[in-house]
Design a protein around this motif. Sequence first.
Motif, mmCIF file in Angstrom:
data_model
loop_
_atom_site.group_PDB
_atom_site.id
_atom_site.type_symbol
_atom_site.label_atom_id
_atom_site.label_comp_id
_atom_site.label_asym_id
_atom_site.label_seq_id
_atom_site.Cartn_x
_atom_site.Cartn_y
_atom_site.Cartn_z
ATOM 1 N N ASN A 30 -2.262 1.778 -12.472
ATOM 2 C CA ASN A 30 -3.705 1.584 -12.338
ATOM 3 C C ASN A 30 -4.202 2.254 -11.066
ATOM 4 O OD1 ASN A 30 -4.211 0.056 -14.653
ATOM 5 N ND2 ASN A 30 -3.578 -1.835 -13.617
ATOM 6 N N ASN A 31 -3.448 2.084 -9.996
ATOM 7 C CA ASN A 31 -3.818 2.715 -8.747
ATOM 8 C C ASN A 31 -2.584 2.878 -7.878
ATOM 9 O OD1 ASN A 31 -3.547 0.444 -6.642
ATOM 10 N ND2 ASN A 31 -4.899 -0.524 -8.135
ATOM 11 N N LEU A 32 -2.730 3.673 -6.833
ATOM 12 C CA LEU A 32 -1.673 3.867 -5.854
ATOM 13 C C LEU A 32 -2.300 3.665 -4.491
ATOM 14 C CD1 LEU A 32 1.137 6.472 -5.802
ATOM 15 C CD2 LEU A 32 -0.283 6.189 -3.776
ATOM 16 N N GLN A 33 -1.597 2.964 -3.630
ATOM 17 C CA GLN A 33 -2.147 2.639 -2.314
ATOM 18 C C GLN A 33 -1.182 3.097 -1.228
ATOM 19 O OE1 GLN A 33 -3.542 -1.470 -2.086
ATOM 20 N NE2 GLN A 33 -3.745 -1.561 -4.320
ATOM 21 N N TRP A 34 -1.733 3.447 -0.086
ATOM 22 C CA TRP A 34 -0.935 3.779 1.094
ATOM 23 C C TRP A 34 -1.212 2.753 2.188
ATOM 24 C CZ3 TRP A 34 2.812 7.458 1.649
ATOM 25 C CH2 TRP A 34 2.911 8.431 0.640
ATOM 26 N N TYR A 35 -0.128 2.345 2.847
ATOM 27 C CA TYR A 35 -0.202 1.377 3.923
ATOM 28 C C TYR A 35 0.545 1.921 5.137
ATOM 29 C CZ TYR A 35 -1.766 -2.209 0.597
ATOM 30 O OH TYR A 35 -2.473 -2.933 -0.333
ATOM 31 N N ARG A 36 0.150 1.435 6.306
ATOM 32 C CA ARG A 36 0.834 1.757 7.558
ATOM 33 C C ARG A 36 1.386 0.475 8.156
ATOM 34 N NH1 ARG A 36 -3.203 3.440 11.641
ATOM 35 N NH2 ARG A 36 -3.166 1.258 12.273
ATOM 36 N N GLN A 37 2.567 0.576 8.767
ATOM 37 C CA GLN A 37 3.161 -0.575 9.431
ATOM 38 C C GLN A 37 3.667 -0.156 10.800
ATOM 39 O OE1 GLN A 37 6.847 -2.240 7.804
ATOM 40 N NE2 GLN A 37 6.228 -4.304 8.403
ATOM 41 N N ASN A 38 3.062 -0.710 11.825
ATOM 42 C CA ASN A 38 3.589 -0.525 13.170
ATOM 43 C C ASN A 38 4.794 -1.441 13.328
ATOM 44 O OD1 ASN A 38 1.539 1.252 13.614
ATOM 45 N ND2 ASN A 38 0.380 -0.063 14.996
ATOM 46 N N SER A 39 5.680 -1.058 14.210
ATOM 47 C CA SER A 39 6.953 -1.755 14.362
ATOM 48 C C SER A 39 6.748 -3.254 14.591
ATOM 49 C CB SER A 39 7.735 -1.150 15.536
ATOM 50 O OG SER A 39 8.975 -1.795 15.671
ATOM 51 N N VAL A 44 -0.991 -2.473 7.152
ATOM 52 C CA VAL A 44 -2.428 -2.241 7.182
ATOM 53 C C VAL A 44 -2.780 -1.282 6.062
ATOM 54 C CG1 VAL A 44 -4.343 -1.292 8.511
ATOM 55 C CG2 VAL A 44 -2.578 -2.655 9.654
ATOM 56 N N HIS A 45 -3.749 -1.661 5.246
ATOM 57 C CA HIS A 45 -4.153 -0.813 4.132
ATOM 58 C C HIS A 45 -4.888 0.421 4.636
ATOM 59 C CE1 HIS A 45 -6.957 0.373 0.852
ATOM 60 N NE2 HIS A 45 -5.846 0.249 0.145
ATOM 61 N N ALA A 82 -0.592 7.620 18.517
ATOM 62 C CA ALA A 82 -0.896 6.316 17.931
ATOM 63 C C ALA A 82 -0.641 6.264 16.432
ATOM 64 C CB ALA A 82 -2.351 5.942 18.215
ATOM 65 N N ASP A 83 -0.433 7.424 15.804
ATOM 66 C CA ASP A 83 -0.116 7.449 14.365
ATOM 67 C C ASP A 83 1.346 7.109 14.108
ATOM 68 O OD1 ASP A 83 -2.250 10.359 13.929
ATOM 69 O OD2 ASP A 83 -2.723 8.224 13.657
ATOM 70 N N THR A 84 2.144 7.024 15.161
ATOM 71 C CA THR A 84 3.551 6.663 15.019
ATOM 72 C C THR A 84 3.676 5.303 14.348
ATOM 73 O OG1 THR A 84 4.257 7.949 16.932
ATOM 74 C CG2 THR A 84 5.668 6.113 16.270
ATOM 75 N N ALA A 85 4.335 5.279 13.186
ATOM 76 C CA ALA A 85 4.431 4.065 12.377
ATOM 77 C C ALA A 85 5.240 4.402 11.128
ATOM 78 C CB ALA A 85 3.038 3.570 11.977
ATOM 79 N N SER A 86 5.489 3.386 10.319
ATOM 80 C CA SER A 86 6.062 3.616 8.988
ATOM 81 C C SER A 86 4.936 3.596 7.967
ATOM 82 C CB SER A 86 7.095 2.554 8.648
ATOM 83 O OG SER A 86 8.242 2.691 9.464
ATOM 84 N N TYR A 87 5.021 4.487 6.995
ATOM 85 C CA TYR A 87 3.985 4.607 5.975
ATOM 86 C C TYR A 87 4.596 4.335 4.606
ATOM 87 C CZ TYR A 87 1.109 6.536 9.645
ATOM 88 O OH TYR A 87 0.388 6.682 10.809
ATOM 89 N N PHE A 88 3.942 3.470 3.862
ATOM 90 C CA PHE A 88 4.449 3.044 2.562
ATOM 91 C C PHE A 88 3.440 3.370 1.469
ATOM 92 C CE2 PHE A 88 8.082 0.509 3.878
ATOM 93 C CZ PHE A 88 7.773 0.184 5.188
ATOM 94 N N ASN A 101 -0.335 -6.977 -8.675
ATOM 95 C CA ASN A 101 0.914 -6.951 -7.927
ATOM 96 C C ASN A 101 1.327 -5.521 -7.619
ATOM 97 O OD1 ASN A 101 0.857 -9.649 -8.283
ATOM 98 N ND2 ASN A 101 2.686 -9.799 -9.540
ATOM 99 N N LEU A 102 1.792 -5.316 -6.413
ATOM 100 C CA LEU A 102 2.182 -3.985 -5.963
ATOM 101 C C LEU A 102 3.697 -3.869 -5.864
ATOM 102 C CD1 LEU A 102 -0.399 -3.455 -3.083
ATOM 103 C CD2 LEU A 102 -0.523 -2.609 -5.434
ATOM 104 N N ILE A 103 4.185 -2.675 -6.129
ATOM 105 C CA ILE A 103 5.589 -2.356 -5.909
ATOM 106 C C ILE A 103 5.634 -1.307 -4.813
ATOM 107 C CG2 ILE A 103 7.732 -1.526 -6.910
ATOM 108 C CD1 ILE A 103 6.721 -2.452 -9.619
ATOM 109 N N PHE A 104 6.341 -1.608 -3.736
ATOM 110 C CA PHE A 104 6.375 -0.759 -2.552
ATOM 111 C C PHE A 104 7.597 0.139 -2.533
ATOM 112 C CE2 PHE A 104 2.991 -2.200 0.297
ATOM 113 C CZ PHE A 104 2.576 -3.360 -0.336
ATOM 114 N N GLY A 105 7.420 1.330 -1.964
ATOM 115 C CA GLY A 105 8.540 2.193 -1.669
ATOM 116 C C GLY A 105 9.214 1.786 -0.366
ATOM 117 N N LYS A 106 10.223 2.547 0.041
ATOM 118 C CA LYS A 106 10.984 2.220 1.252
ATOM 119 C C LYS A 106 10.318 2.751 2.506
ATOM 120 C CE LYS A 106 15.384 2.143 -1.224
ATOM 121 N NZ LYS A 106 16.749 2.722 -1.340
ATOM 122 N N GLY A 107 9.367 3.644 2.361
ATOM 123 C CA GLY A 107 8.592 4.083 3.511
ATOM 124 C C GLY A 107 9.086 5.355 4.154
#
Lengths: 114, 114
Positions: A30-39, A44-45, A82-88, A101-107
Amino acid sequence: SQQGEEDPQALSIQEGENATMNCSYKTSINNLQWYRQNSGRGLVHLILIRSNEREKHSGRLRVTLDTSKKSSSLLITASRAADTASYFCATDSGYGGSQGNLIFGKGTKLSVKP
Amino acid sequence: SQTIHQWPATLVQPVGSPLSLECTVEGTSNPNLYWYRQAAGRGLQLLFYSVGIGQISSEVPQNLSASRPQDRQFILSSKKLLLSDSGFYLCAWAPGEGRNQPQHFGDGTRLSIL
């Protein structure tokens, strides 16, 4: 099981360069989303792109979606430390009334060096 | 504006002890609520989701359980923790109406089992 798989697993660039991350998935969505995760923090969507959309922009972010190839890319232009992070990437397949419900990749772990 | 609170931030528990992690959401009504677990260097694994009070769906069989005693409260529990329960636990919410909604995450609880 993991649906989205990001590539590369890790990316190291200099400040000011562009960063491109890719995501592949297996089933229709239905859709695909990108998220960021700081350590050590929550996610964060960043952007949601629907299955009938091909490209979306938000500030320095550009997301593309190719449903025929079951793939998406996230481009961060003019990167900053400041863009340093993991992206999923995460996909919403909508199967069985899964209520978004979302299914996430490993980032992808992005490191931007000043 | 909507906020999500998750506590505690870190927790160290012995094997066999009980667990209770709490998540509350403010500023919205009838949200969808989610519990995820993230192993080190991995993506997120959906554990439970809830579309309303008392309605819990489990995505994976495990040692954990979830409850939603109030509209904006989501609790993750265990009667006896196992070593394999160690990880980073994240709570998230999304608007309950419509599809194609982003999820909003708390800052997570890092659980270490000794």
